[in-house]
Design a protein around this motif. Structure first.
Motif, PDB file in Angstrom:
ATOM      1  N   GLU A 269       9.069   1.128  -4.003  1.00 36.56           N
ATOM      2  CA  GLU A 269       9.568   1.109  -2.568  1.00 36.56           C
ATOM      3  C   GLU A 269       9.041   1.993  -1.740  1.00 36.56           C
ATOM      4  N   GLY A 270       9.407   1.452  -0.416  1.00 34.38           N
ATOM      5  CA  GLY A 270       8.517   2.311   0.679  1.00 34.38           C
ATOM      6  C   GLY A 270       7.167   2.257   1.049  1.00 34.38           C
ATOM      7  N   PRO A 271       6.377   1.319   0.911  1.00 27.38           N
ATOM      8  CA  PRO A 271       4.954   1.208   1.108  1.00 27.38           C
ATOM      9  C   PRO A 271       4.622   1.546   2.562  1.00 27.38           C
ATOM     10  N   VAL A 272       3.507   2.141   2.674  1.00 23.45           N
ATOM     11  CA  VAL A 272       3.045   2.344   4.119  1.00 23.45           C
ATOM     12  C   VAL A 272       2.713   1.055   4.916  1.00 23.45           C
TER      13      VAL A 272
ATOM     14  N   GLY B  59      -6.729   9.259   3.751  1.00 26.02           N
ATOM     15  CA  GLY B  59      -5.968   9.722   2.710  1.00 26.02           C
ATOM     16  C   GLY B  59      -6.316   9.056   1.346  1.00 26.02           C
ATOM     17  N   ARG B  60      -4.937   9.412   0.678  1.00 33.40           N
ATOM     18  CA  ARG B  60      -5.459   8.797  -0.702  1.00 33.40           C
ATOM     19  C   ARG B  60      -4.131   8.013  -0.913  1.00 33.40           C
ATOM     20  N   TYR B  61      -4.547   6.467  -1.174  1.00 27.36           N
ATOM     21  CA  TYR B  61      -3.612   5.501  -1.287  1.00 27.36           C
ATOM     22  C   TYR B  61      -3.683   4.896  -2.755  1.00 27.36           C
ATOM     23  N   ALA B  62      -2.709   4.099  -3.225  1.00 28.09           N
ATOM     24  CA  ALA B  62      -2.876   3.012  -4.342  1.00 28.09           C
ATOM     25  C   ALA B  62      -2.101   1.766  -3.644  1.00 28.09           C
ATOM     26  N   VAL B  63      -2.798   0.550  -4.467  1.00 26.26           N
ATOM     27  CA  VAL B  63      -2.242  -0.528  -3.986  1.00 26.26           C
ATOM     28  C   VAL B  63      -1.725  -1.406  -5.145  1.00 26.26           C
TER      29      VAL B  63
ATOM     30  N   ALA C 293      -4.936   5.137  -7.706  1.00 20.79           N
ATOM     31  CA  ALA C 293      -5.169   5.755  -6.408  1.00 20.79           C
ATOM     32  C   ALA C 293      -6.751   5.983  -6.115  1.00 20.79           C
ATOM     33  N   PHE C 294      -7.090   6.073  -5.009  1.00 22.84           N
ATOM     34  CA  PHE C 294      -8.368   6.088  -4.430  1.00 22.84           C
ATOM     35  C   PHE C 294      -8.437   6.759  -2.914  1.00 22.84           C
TER      36      PHE C 294
ATOM     37  N   VAL D 205       0.956  -1.186   0.042  1.00 28.82           N
ATOM     38  CA  VAL D 205       0.017  -0.041   0.084  1.00 28.82           C
ATOM     39  C   VAL D 205       0.964   1.174  -0.037  1.00 28.82           C
ATOM     40  N   TYR D 206       0.584   2.126  -0.948  1.00 28.89           N
ATOM     41  CA  TYR D 206       1.487   3.204  -1.150  1.00 28.89           C
ATOM     42  C   TYR D 206       0.652   4.730  -0.990  1.00 28.89           C
ATOM     43  N   ARG D 207       1.415   5.632  -0.203  1.00 26.30           N
ATOM     44  CA  ARG D 207       0.664   6.772  -0.172  1.00 26.30           C
ATOM     45  C   ARG D 207       1.067   7.973  -0.850  1.00 26.30           C
ATOM     46  N   ASP D 208       2.024   7.782  -1.691  1.00 24.37           N
ATOM     47  CA  ASP D 208       2.766   8.907  -2.693  1.00 24.37           C
ATOM     48  C   ASP D 208       3.025   8.187  -4.044  1.00 24.37           C
ATOM     49  N   ALA D 209       3.184   8.878  -4.858  1.00 26.58           N
ATOM     50  CA  ALA D 209       3.474   8.634  -6.270  1.00 26.58           C
ATOM     51  C   ALA D 209       4.899   8.133  -6.401  1.00 26.58           C
TER      52      ALA D 209
END
Length: 141
Positions: free
Chosen positions: A54-57, A79-83, A126-127, A43-47
């Protein structure tokens, strides 16, 4: 002295309440055709982190439980995330590639986003995750 200690304890308690009140749960329903193996989820929080992979939350590796495997990620701030996810059928913990660099194992992204020559953009996958939590379903192909 007692007043200062009590104020510190109260501040710590209130900070704990604030952080739990703003935590959300993300439920992922991941469909796969293959059998066995495990499913890796990031799960990622930034583009930028999403682009680099790298660096998933948050990340999880779970056993595939059937045609649809559900994974719950708890305690995310709204917030806004992408998986990104893949089906690790060979058990090596990595997305296995063909010699020409294409993925050999099934993979997918939130919102069923697809890229032309690589992963999709963060904005395509993202969602928004509200404080009440959310559910995302996507296929690993």
């Amino acid at each position: 002295m007692k007043l200062a200690i009590m104020a510190g304890v109260l501040a710590t308690f209130l900070a704990g309440l604030a952080s739990t009140a703003t935590a959300a749960d993300l439920t992922l329903d991941l469909s796969t055709r293959g059998s066995g193996g495990r499913i890796a989820v990031a799960v990622y929080r930034d583009a930028e982190a999403f682009r680099r992979g790298e660096g998933p939350v948050a990340s999880r590796m779970v056993d595939r439980t059937g045609a649809v495997t559900s994974v719950v990620i708890t305690g995310l701030p709204p917030g806004r995330y992408a998986v990104a996810a893949f089906h690790d059928t060979d058990g090596n913990g990595d997305l296995t590639l063909w010699p020409i660099g294409l993925p050999r194992e099934a993979y997918g992204f939130s919102r069923n986003a697809r890229g032309r020559f690589g992963p999709p953009t963060f904005s395509a996958a993202a969602f928004d995750l509200p404080a009440a939590g959310a559910r995302q379903a996507f296929a690993l192909r």
